[in-house]
Design a protein around this motif. Structure first.
Motif: not given
Length: 467
Positions: A58-59, A64-65, A406-412, A414-420
């Motif tokens: 699963x993607x 998330x859905x 939407x923020x993290x996408x497939x770059x799970x 990526x810590x910078x995305x989680x900061x947001x």
């Protein structure tokens, strides 16, 4: 209204059995609701758990859905659940809620194997529809069973099932997935637990002290005497919809419950994924460390119960100041922890776990801070108020996984995305608490017992007497 002076009443009684049953009802609900975070990791990464069971491809968007789909149904039945509890009693609505959800848990494995993630989503939506009735039922039940001076105590004890159920879901689910029964066992264990509760509730649960076969006469009279001052629990009052939706204290409560839902759902649903992808924990460590914050939350919930009882009995704080103080603790400290968490990577995993424990553990004061405020504002309509609050607030957990995706996408990883993600949650925590501190109240609202209903009742009594 007539004011009745009462003593402390029976220290131990059947009302505590009702509170215990409510506690386990919430444990059942949260066990089956939250285990999806661990289950999805196990179902999509066989190497991290028992490899003898089917692995799904699963993607992240599909995962998330699945996580959010529960709340699609959950939000829809909150208000109807409150109305049904008011009309038919909390015994029936709570029974249907947990029994239906538990049966769906039992059929989840076979359904997902044949229908993939779409079937999983469908089952989660249906579970949400059933579980949407449990909290309105619980608050209606507490309004009938808890003496006025014990509402915070009984409400907090029953609500501590949230933390206990979460601990089971986060901690036990990973161990089950790694055992011989694999990820299907998560559904079987949580569903079986709910079925056992349903039997006990059918035997011992009762909508009010007046209809209970087990309560003593002394305890029944004590509960009734504490409710005569401003409650009309046995009378059919019209629901004051306009007054509720134009009440500033109620709207402030609704605001803070929505912001609490955002922060809690972000931490609850996304922690397993964050630990797996960013902190690089395997499924066993993931489950244990995901459960640790909720174990702290469970322990802290009882500390807060003790402190609240002490503060009220010693008259150190008014009820209003206590609610707002505990709400501020539940918002400000977790907001700071959220910000700090975004700057920690897998090289400092211990710090990350500590911040998560602080965030979730301290946040348990929100139960006394705001969750029980509906019982303060309108005991007669507490089930309806909770239906409205939970109906709106639980739209939030539908949104948060979509925002995260939407923020993290497939770059799970990526810590910078989680900061947001964490910064947004921190800001929302602070905004909601500020609104509640300025506009929230604990006074029983005039619309709890509308004056025209009182006048009508008095006129009817006079007419009967004259006849």
């Amino acid at each position: 209204m007539t004011v009745v002076a009462v003593g402390k009443g029976p220290r131990v009684g059947f009302r505590y059995i009702q509170t215990a049953l409510l506690f386990f009802a919430i444990v059942c609900a949260y066990f089956s609701r939250i285990n999806v975070g661990i289950a999805i990791v196990a179902m999509t990464n066989a190497d991290s758990t028992n490899p003898d069971f089917h692995e799904f491809q699963w993607s992240n968007a599909e995962k998330q859905l699945i996580i959010s789909s529960f709340y699609w149904g959950y939000a829809l039945t909150q208000l109807p659940g409150g109305y049904l509890a008011l009309k038919f009693g909390s015994r029936l609505t709570a029974l249907i809620s947990i029994l239906g959800s538990s049966i769906l848990s039992m059929v989840t494995p076979v359904s997902v194997l044949s229908g993939e993630w779409q079937a999983f989503m469908a089952i989660r939506i249906l579970q949400g529809l059933f579980q949407g009735m449990i909290f309105p039922s619980m608050y209606g039940h507490l309004a009938k069973w808890a003496p006025k001076n014990e509402r915070t105590l009984h409400g907090a004890l029953a609500n501590s099932g949230i933390e206990c159920g979460t601990v089971f879901a986060m901690g036990v689910s990973g161990l089950i997935a790694a055992s011989d029964i694999g990820w299907p066992g998560i559904s079987y264990v949580s569903g079986g637990f709910g079925l056992v509760w349903a039997v006990l509730w059918f035997i011992f649960g009762e909508s009010s002290p007046q209809t209970s076969k087990f309560i003593s006469e002394e305890e029944r009279k004590y509960i009734e005497s504490t409710q005569l001052e401003d409650d009309q629990n046995l009378k059919k009052l019209p629901t004051p919809w306009a007054a509720i939706f134009t009440s500033v204290p109620f709207l402030a409560l609704l605001c803070v419950r929505c912001t609490q839902a955002w922060g809690f759902s972000t931490m609850m649903s996304e922690t397993p994924l964050y630990m797996n992808e960013v902190l690089k924990f395997d499924i066993k460590k993931n489950a244990l460390f995901s459960a640790l914050p909720y174990l702290a939350m469970w322990i802290m919930s009882y500390i807060y119960v003790f402190l609240s009882e002490l503060l009220i009995k010693k008259e150190v704080m008014s009820l209003s100041l206590m609610r707002k103080t505990f709400s501020s603790i539940a918002s400000i400290i977790p907001a700071i922890a959220f910000i700090g968490l975004g700057f920690v990577d897998d090289a400092h995993a211990a710090i990350a776990v500590t911040l998560i424990v602080i965030n979730v553990g301290v946040n348990s004061s929100n139960t006394i801070g705001s969750a029980l405020n509906a019982l303060d504002l309108a005991p007669n309509f507490s089930s309806v108020l909770m239906g409205i609050i939970n109906g709106i607030a639980n739209i939030i957990p539908i949104i948060t996984p979509i925002v995260v995706a939407g923020i993290v996408g497939e770059e799970e990883d990526d810590r910078s995305k989680w900061q947001i993600v964490f910064a947004i949650s921190a800001a929302i925590f602070l905004i909601g608490n500020t609104v509640y501190c300025f506009f929230g109240k604990t006074d029983v609202q005039p619309w709890n017992a509308p004056k025209d209903s009182d006048d009508k009742e008095k006129n009817e009594t006079k007419e009967k007497n004259s006849d």
